[in-house]
Enzyme design. Structure first.
Site, PDB file in Angstrom:
ATOM      1  N   HIS A  87       0.840  -1.210   0.000  1.00 40.48           N
ATOM      2  CA  HIS A  87       0.000   0.000   0.000  1.00 40.48           C
ATOM      3  C   HIS A  87       0.873   1.257   0.000  1.00 40.48           C
ATOM      4  O   HIS A  87       1.338   1.709   1.048  1.00 40.48           O
ATOM      5  CB  HIS A  87      -0.911  -0.005   1.225  1.00 40.48           C
ATOM      6  CG  HIS A  87      -1.958   1.061   1.209  1.00 40.48           C
ATOM      7  ND1 HIS A  87      -3.208   0.889   1.760  1.00 40.48           N
ATOM      8  CD2 HIS A  87      -1.967   2.329   0.718  1.00 40.48           C
ATOM      9  CE1 HIS A  87      -3.923   1.991   1.619  1.00 40.48           C
ATOM     10  NE2 HIS A  87      -3.174   2.895   0.988  1.00 40.48           N
ATOM     11  N   ARG A 136       2.493   8.871  -6.289  1.00 37.56           N
ATOM     12  CA  ARG A 136       2.141  10.222  -6.772  1.00 37.56           C
ATOM     13  C   ARG A 136       2.348  10.506  -8.249  1.00 37.56           C
ATOM     14  O   ARG A 136       2.083  11.626  -8.689  1.00 37.56           O
ATOM     15  CB  ARG A 136       2.898  11.296  -5.970  1.00 37.56           C
ATOM     16  CG  ARG A 136       2.728  11.230  -4.467  1.00 37.56           C
ATOM     17  CD  ARG A 136       1.299  11.404  -4.076  1.00 37.56           C
ATOM     18  NE  ARG A 136       1.123  11.644  -2.645  1.00 37.56           N
ATOM     19  CZ  ARG A 136       0.007  11.364  -1.991  1.00 37.56           C
ATOM     20  NH1 ARG A 136      -1.023  10.826  -2.630  1.00 37.56           N
ATOM     21  NH2 ARG A 136      -0.105  11.608  -0.721  1.00 37.56           N
ATOM     22  N   HIS A 151     -10.922   0.916   1.209  1.00 31.58           N
ATOM     23  CA  HIS A 151     -10.651   1.954   2.223  1.00 31.58           C
ATOM     24  C   HIS A 151     -11.964   2.093   2.991  1.00 31.58           C
ATOM     25  O   HIS A 151     -12.942   2.615   2.464  1.00 31.58           O
ATOM     26  CB  HIS A 151     -10.261   3.270   1.546  1.00 31.58           C
ATOM     27  CG  HIS A 151     -10.036   4.395   2.522  1.00 31.58           C
ATOM     28  ND1 HIS A 151      -8.855   5.099   2.577  1.00 31.58           N
ATOM     29  CD2 HIS A 151     -10.837   4.935   3.477  1.00 31.58           C
ATOM     30  CE1 HIS A 151      -8.941   6.018   3.532  1.00 31.58           C
ATOM     31  NE2 HIS A 151     -10.139   5.951   4.086  1.00 31.58           N
ATOM     32  N   ASP A 166       1.156   2.618   3.688  1.00 32.22           N
ATOM     33  CA  ASP A 166       0.287   3.700   3.215  1.00 32.22           C
ATOM     34  C   ASP A 166       1.126   4.963   2.999  1.00 32.22           C
ATOM     35  O   ASP A 166       0.672   6.086   3.282  1.00 32.22           O
ATOM     36  CB  ASP A 166      -0.865   3.956   4.207  1.00 32.22           C
ATOM     37  CG  ASP A 166      -1.989   4.755   3.576  1.00 32.22           C
ATOM     38  OD1 ASP A 166      -1.910   5.063   2.366  1.00 32.22           O
ATOM     39  OD2 ASP A 166      -2.947   5.088   4.302  1.00 32.22           O
TER      40      ASP A 166
HETATM   41  O1  DOR Z   1      -3.967   9.588   4.729  1.00 35.74           O
HETATM   42  C1  DOR Z   1      -4.190   9.219   3.587  1.00 35.74           C
HETATM   43  N1  DOR Z   1      -3.474   9.684   2.551  1.00 35.74           N
HETATM   44  N2  DOR Z   1      -5.196   8.361   3.360  1.00 35.74           N
HETATM   45  C2  DOR Z   1      -5.615   8.079   2.123  1.00 35.74           C
HETATM   46  O2  DOR Z   1      -6.589   7.384   1.997  1.00 35.74           O
HETATM   47  C3  DOR Z   1      -4.951   8.663   0.956  1.00 35.74           C
HETATM   48  C4  DOR Z   1      -3.590   9.111   1.273  1.00 35.74           C
HETATM   49  C5  DOR Z   1      -3.014  10.044   0.227  1.00 35.74           C
HETATM   50  O3  DOR Z   1      -3.065   9.718  -0.947  1.00 35.74           O
HETATM   51  O4  DOR Z   1      -2.478  11.102   0.614  1.00 35.74           O
HETATM   52 ZN    ZN Z   2      -3.586   4.869   1.062  1.00 37.17          ZN
END
Ligand code: DOR
Ligand code: ZN
Length: 389
Positions: free
Chosen positions: A14, A18, A140, A273
């Site tokens: 995960h 970008r 999510h 994440d």
């Molecule tokens: O904190 C987060 N940032 N949660 C998400 O679901 C997306 C992610 C992001 O892309 O910045």
């Molecule tokens: Zn995420």
């Protein structure tokens, strides 16, 4: 005798790298370099880029960009926010080469960075199609209605949102919201016999729901994020908006439940994440308007190695109750399980050598992510990569 430890090249299932469209935060090259420095050589990238990865064309473009990146195998999730995206997904599934680069479908039950919330109808259709095509579906899980109600109540009481600091972010996206969305997702997975993976699970309620579903043989797996394992709502006072993410930080008792879920095998994966935003974006006066997301791809391994060595890297909080967490747990949670769940086909062979005794201090300016900051600044960790084959 050598006391070094070998691990396979790790998988982070995960990340948000970008590219395309948000390269000022991070790009495939910069974030892959950060991943490698953290022992991660395979990542699964999320679709909330610009444009979002919701068509064959945008998917093909990402694959072409990733082919230029050496040392990091970047796989992609396909995002579904509208019915038409499912038609694109079906087309993608007829292209054997592109299909190999797709690790699954991502659906958002509520908006987060990139505003990719899908309606309940579209989400249901996505479960149905993914079940038919045997595509893992990553959810999510935050319920949009519960979040909206919580937010309205807090804002009505406060009058002016500028008066509220970032800690209110956790109250505006409460634990019950995650639980409700997980319940809905598990029901859909059951109804359609879909393969469901719950992203960044952050609550005791969520862990219990997954535990129960697994007991009933629902095809469900889950991941927890490194930041929810090491940070809690107590950290807002030192980190401010650097600790703002979705789902938000929780209290220490929720954090304990995640470690309990690891101990009893309910949690399948640890993922980062990794979601870079620039410091300028984070350092805004109205804290609740700062973007959500935190970096982590380079720091996951040292944080986990510190726990495996019997320590705890957080400078002020005490170690949760973690009965057993060994190097073999890191191998399972950050390699074997994600490899299996997303059918990544990575070889289980030793690639990273670790000196488990080496102590060092995490420092944002030595890390490789383009955004140049870490919520773990100054943390003392034990265990460092010594060599990569
Ligand atoms: O904190 C987060 N940032 N949660 C998400 O679901 C997306 C992610 C992001 O892309 O910045
Ligand atoms: Zn995420």
């Amino acid at each position: 005798m050598s006391n070094k430890i070998s691990l396979p090249a790790l998988i982070d299932c995960h990340v948000h790298f970008r590219e395309p469209g948000l390269e000022y935060k991070g790009d495939m090259q910069s974030e892959s370099t950060a991943a490698n420095a953290g022992g991660v050589f395979t990542v699964c990238d999320m679709p909330n880029t610009n444009p979002p990865t919701s068509s064959v064309e945008t998917f093909r473009d990402k694959v072409a960009r990733a082919s230029k990146i050496k040392n990091c195998d970047i796989r992609f999730f396909f995002g579904i926010t509208e019915s038409s995206h499912l038609e694109e997904l079906k087309k993608l599934w007829e292209d054997e080469e592109l299909k190999k680069r797709c690790c699954g479908v991502k659906v958002f039950f509520d908006h987060s960075t990139g505003d990719q919330k899908a309606s309940k109808d579209v989400i249901e259709e996505a479960f149905k199609v993914c079940a038919e095509l045997r595509i893992p579906i990553v959810a999510h899980c935050e319920d949009a209605q519960i979040n909206e109600d919580a937010r309205h109540m807090i804002l009505a009481k406060a009058g002016d949102s500028n008066a509220l600091d970032v800690s209110f972010h956790s109250l505006m996206r409460p634990c019950a919201s995650e639980a409700k969305a997980i319940e809905d997702a598990i029901n859909l997975a059951t109804r359609y016999s879909a393969q469901l993976h719950i992203a960044h699970l952050s609550t005791a309620l969520g862990i219990n729901l997954v535990r129960e579903a697994k007991e009933k043989n629902v095809n469900v797996t889950c991941e927890v994020s490194t930041h929810h394992l090491f940070l809690t709502t107590d950290d807002y006072k030192t980190l401010g908006t650097l600790a703002k993410m979705n789902p938000p930080l929780r209290t220490p008792s929720e954090q304990q439940a995640l470690w309990d879920g690891i101990a009893d095998g309910t949690v399948d994966c640890i993922a980062t994440d990794h979601a870079p935003h620039t410091l300028e974006e984070k350092q805004v006066d109205d804290q609740l308007s700062a973007p959500s997301g935190v970096t982590g791809v380079e720091t996951m391994l040292p944080l986990l190695l510190t726990v495996a060595s019997g320590g705890w890297p957080h400078p002020t909080s005490s170690r949760p109750n973690i009965p057993i967490f060994q190097y073999s747990n890191i191998r399972k949670l950050c390699f074997e399980n994600p490899n299996k769940i997303f059918q990544l086909g990575k070889p289980d062979e030793p690639r990273i050598t670790i000196d488990p005794q080496k102590e060092w201090v995490i420092s944002g300016d030595k890390l490789h992510s383009k955004c140049g900051w870490t919520p773990y600044e100054g943390w003392k960790v034990v265990g460092k990569i010594d060599d990569v084959l």
